[in-house]
Design a protein around this motif. Structure first.
Motif, short mmCIF file in Angstrom:
data_model
loop_
_atom_site.label_atom_id
_atom_site.label_comp_id
_atom_site.label_asym_id
_atom_site.label_seq_id
_atom_site.Cartn_x
_atom_site.Cartn_y
_atom_site.Cartn_z
N VAL A 74 0.84 -1.19 0.00
CA VAL A 74 0.00 0.00 0.00
C VAL A 74 0.88 1.24 0.00
O VAL A 74 1.55 1.54 1.00
N PRO A 75 0.91 2.00 -1.10
CA PRO A 75 1.61 3.28 -1.08
C PRO A 75 0.90 4.22 -0.11
O PRO A 75 -0.33 4.23 -0.05
N VAL A 76 1.66 4.97 0.65
CA VAL A 76 1.07 5.94 1.58
C VAL A 76 1.73 7.29 1.39
O VAL A 76 2.93 7.38 1.20
N GLY A 77 0.92 8.32 1.41
CA GLY A 77 1.42 9.69 1.37
C GLY A 77 1.33 10.27 2.77
O GLY A 77 0.30 10.16 3.43
N LYS A 78 2.43 10.84 3.23
CA LYS A 78 2.45 11.48 4.55
C LYS A 78 2.08 12.95 4.39
O LYS A 78 2.60 13.63 3.50
N TRP A 79 1.18 13.41 5.25
CA TRP A 79 0.70 14.78 5.23
C TRP A 79 0.81 15.37 6.62
O TRP A 79 0.81 14.65 7.61
N ARG A 80 0.91 16.71 6.69
CA ARG A 80 0.96 17.39 7.97
C ARG A 80 0.32 18.77 7.84
O ARG A 80 0.30 19.36 6.76
N ALA A 81 -0.19 19.25 8.96
CA ALA A 81 -0.82 20.57 8.99
C ALA A 81 0.25 21.64 8.77
O ALA A 81 1.36 21.53 9.27
N ASP A 82 -0.10 22.68 8.00
CA ASP A 82 0.82 23.80 7.82
C ASP A 82 0.09 25.13 7.98
O ASP A 82 0.46 26.13 7.40
N GLY A 83 -0.93 25.13 8.79
CA GLY A 83 -1.71 26.33 9.07
C GLY A 83 -2.90 25.98 9.96
O GLY A 83 -3.09 24.84 10.34
N ALA A 84 -3.71 26.98 10.25
CA ALA A 84 -4.83 26.78 11.16
C ALA A 84 -6.13 26.40 10.46
O ALA A 84 -7.08 25.94 11.09
N GLY A 85 -6.21 26.57 9.14
CA GLY A 85 -7.44 26.29 8.41
C GLY A 85 -7.66 24.81 8.18
O GLY A 85 -6.72 24.00 8.27
N PRO A 86 -8.89 24.41 7.85
CA PRO A 86 -9.20 22.99 7.66
C PRO A 86 -8.49 22.36 6.45
O PRO A 86 -8.33 21.15 6.40
N PHE A 87 -8.07 23.15 5.48
CA PHE A 87 -7.37 22.63 4.32
C PHE A 87 -5.92 23.10 4.25
O PHE A 87 -5.30 23.07 3.19
#
Length: 184
Positions: A114-127
């Motif tokens: 299963v390929p997985v993409g790692k993501w992280r928050a970079d601000g306060a907004g939902p997107f």
């Protein structure tokens, strides 16, 4: 397609585990099973038809990824991490401010990959989030509750690998996406 949609709709409405998810991928598994891999997932709630459309309670349990397995007998089961009273994502990076979204799950070479993409928050907004790298998680098809390995894929160009995987007779082609938003 209708039969598949009806099966997943019925399971999602049953409050038996999974009640909805996105980034849907599927692959056959040994033993006449089929795996459905989901990214953002809502769990075990009764989904009702409300006056203004379908409704899901605001407190529905949520995880960033999950599996649903259709057994050889046709029964569906949900696989996530944590405990039933405190579910967690099936796969999670070590750093708590990040999460994995799943790519094109493929049964290949005797393992679920299963390929997985790692993501992280970079601000306060939902997107407000940013891509932080690709990895591939491998699972023993007889134990889908925990990966046997998660291997980081080297890439300095910010490519989200695993958006599609096409096994061929001599090579396996792994496709990726680069860029953000409309500039992908």
């Amino acid at each position: 397609v209708y039969c598949l949609n009806a099966m997943l709709d019925g399971y999602g409405d049953s409050a038996a585990g999974w009640s909805g998810g996105d980034s849907t991928w599927t692959t056959p598994l040994p033993g006449d099973r089929e795996l459905f891999a989901f990214s953002d997932t809502f769990l075990a709630v009764t989904v009702t038809a409300a006056a203004h459309g379908a409704g899901r309670p605001g407190d529905a349990p949520f995880v960033h990824n999950s599996f649903v397995v259709r057994g050889g007998d046709g029964r569906l089961s949900t696989i996530v991490g944590g405990r039933p009273d405190a579910p967690e994502s099936l796969l999670a990076p070590a750093d708590p401010g990040s999460w994995y979204w799943l790519g094109a799950a493929t049964y290949l070479g005797g393992a679920l990959q299963v390929p997985v993409g790692k993501w992280r928050a970079d601000g306060a907004g939902p997107f407000d989030w940013e891509f932080a790298g690709s990895s591939v998680a491998r699972f023993d098809p007889d134990d889908l509750a925990r990966p046997t390995s998660v291997t980081r894929l080297g890439d300095s160009r910010g490519i989200q690998w695993g958006q599609w995987v096409a096994p061929g007779p001599e090579h396996t082609y792994v496709y990726g996406v680069a860029g953000r938003g409309a500039g992908r």
